[in-house]
Design a protein around this motif. Structure first.
Motif, PDB file in Angstrom:
ATOM      1  N   GLU A  78       0.834  -1.204   0.000  1.00  7.86           N
ATOM      2  CA  GLU A  78       0.000   0.000   0.000  1.00  7.86           C
ATOM      3  C   GLU A  78       0.871   1.258   0.000  1.00  7.86           C
ATOM      4  O   GLU A  78       0.612   2.199  -0.751  1.00  7.86           O
ATOM      5  N   ARG A  79       1.927   1.263   0.824  1.00  8.89           N
ATOM      6  CA  ARG A  79       2.847   2.406   0.852  1.00  8.89           C
ATOM      7  C   ARG A  79       3.556   2.589  -0.490  1.00  8.89           C
ATOM      8  O   ARG A  79       3.737   3.708  -0.967  1.00  8.89           O
ATOM      9  N   TYR A  80       3.961   1.482  -1.100  1.00 14.53           N
ATOM     10  CA  TYR A  80       4.614   1.526  -2.409  1.00 14.53           C
ATOM     11  C   TYR A  80       3.677   2.146  -3.458  1.00 14.53           C
ATOM     12  O   TYR A  80       4.089   3.009  -4.241  1.00 14.53           O
ATOM     13  N   ALA A 129      -5.414  -3.706  -0.560  1.00 20.32           N
ATOM     14  CA  ALA A 129      -4.243  -2.838  -0.392  1.00 20.32           C
ATOM     15  C   ALA A 129      -4.016  -2.006  -1.653  1.00 20.32           C
ATOM     16  O   ALA A 129      -3.689  -0.822  -1.566  1.00 20.32           O
ATOM     17  N   ARG A 130      -4.193  -2.620  -2.822  1.00 24.48           N
ATOM     18  CA  ARG A 130      -4.052  -1.888  -4.085  1.00 24.48           C
ATOM     19  C   ARG A 130      -5.079  -0.759  -4.157  1.00 24.48           C
ATOM     20  O   ARG A 130      -4.741   0.384  -4.447  1.00 24.48           O
ATOM     21  N   ASN A 131      -6.321  -1.094  -3.880  1.00 28.73           N
ATOM     22  CA  ASN A 131      -7.388  -0.086  -3.944  1.00 28.73           C
ATOM     23  C   ASN A 131      -7.165   1.031  -2.938  1.00 28.73           C
ATOM     24  O   ASN A 131      -7.318   2.213  -3.272  1.00 28.73           O
ATOM     25  N   ASN A 132      -6.796   0.678  -1.717  1.00 30.14           N
ATOM     26  CA  ASN A 132      -6.548   1.691  -0.684  1.00 30.14           C
ATOM     27  C   ASN A 132      -5.395   2.605  -1.078  1.00 30.14           C
ATOM     28  O   ASN A 132      -5.473   3.818  -0.891  1.00 30.14           O
ATOM     29  N   GLY A 133      -4.322   2.014  -1.589  1.00 28.98           N
ATOM     30  CA  GLY A 133      -3.166   2.812  -1.995  1.00 28.98           C
ATOM     31  C   GLY A 133      -3.521   3.827  -3.066  1.00 28.98           C
ATOM     32  O   GLY A 133      -3.106   4.992  -3.001  1.00 28.98           O
ATOM     33  N   LEU A 134      -4.286   3.409  -4.045  1.00 30.55           N
ATOM     34  CA  LEU A 134      -4.708   4.325  -5.114  1.00 30.55           C
ATOM     35  C   LEU A 134      -5.686   5.373  -4.579  1.00 30.55           C
ATOM     36  O   LEU A 134      -5.540   6.568  -4.843  1.00 30.55           O
TER      37      LEU A 134
END
Length: 165
Positions: A78-80, A129-134
């Motif tokens: 997520e940070r990445y 995690a992908r969705n949250n990061g975006l």
């Protein structure tokens, strides 16, 4: 190492001790070292930055044996994603060119979808995690929604050119 231990188990020990031994081996080889493996300089974060998808796949397959280990990876992922997204959102050249801005965001999304699919078997925690990061980055910036609406409008107009009503 897990395969070596399993082979030794089959050769030397009674089958009745298999379950108990498997738990001990997993705890010692995975649980006790997982956090260290993820946080190493050559760990998970470096794998994301260097797009070492084969190594990420191996780490995922190892960690999914114990579900409590996966959050170590998803937090870093997520940070990445937030870092990658921030670079797009703060790039002045892209801000000045809405078409290219949206294309960069869509390329990133496609790349991340492929990564989640190929490395993490579309695991729901990695999708989240992908969705949250975006979302954490793109939803803070109103330009993204405005540029996306403009991009869709242009694409629809291109698609309708030359067509009769």
């Amino acid at each position: 190492r897990l395969e070596d231990e399993e082979r030794r188990l089959n050769q030397y020990l009674d089958r009745s001790s298999e379950t108990e031994l498997r738990v001990v081996v997993q705890r010692e080889l995975i649980l006790n070292t997982a956090k260290h493996l993820v946080e190493m300089d050559s760990g998970c974060q470096a794998m994301f930055h260097n797009r070492k998808y084969d190594e990420l796949t191996l780490m995922y397959r190892l960690f999914r044996r114990e579900a409590t280990m996966l959050p170590h990876m998803t937090v870093l992922m997520e940070r990445y994603i937030e870092e990658r997204c921030t670079k797009i959102v703060e790039d002045q050249q892209l801000i000045d060119n809405p078409q290219q801005y949206v294309e960069q965001v869509l390329e990133l999304k496609t790349e991340l979808d492929d990564m989640v699919s190929s490395c993490f078997d579309n695991d729901s925690s990695f999708q989240k995690a992908r969705n949250n990061g975006l979302e954490n980055i793109l939803n803070k910036d109103t330009r993204c929604a405005k540029y996306l609406a403009s991009f869709c409008d242009i694409q629809l107009k291109k698609g309708l050119k030359g067509k009769n009503e």
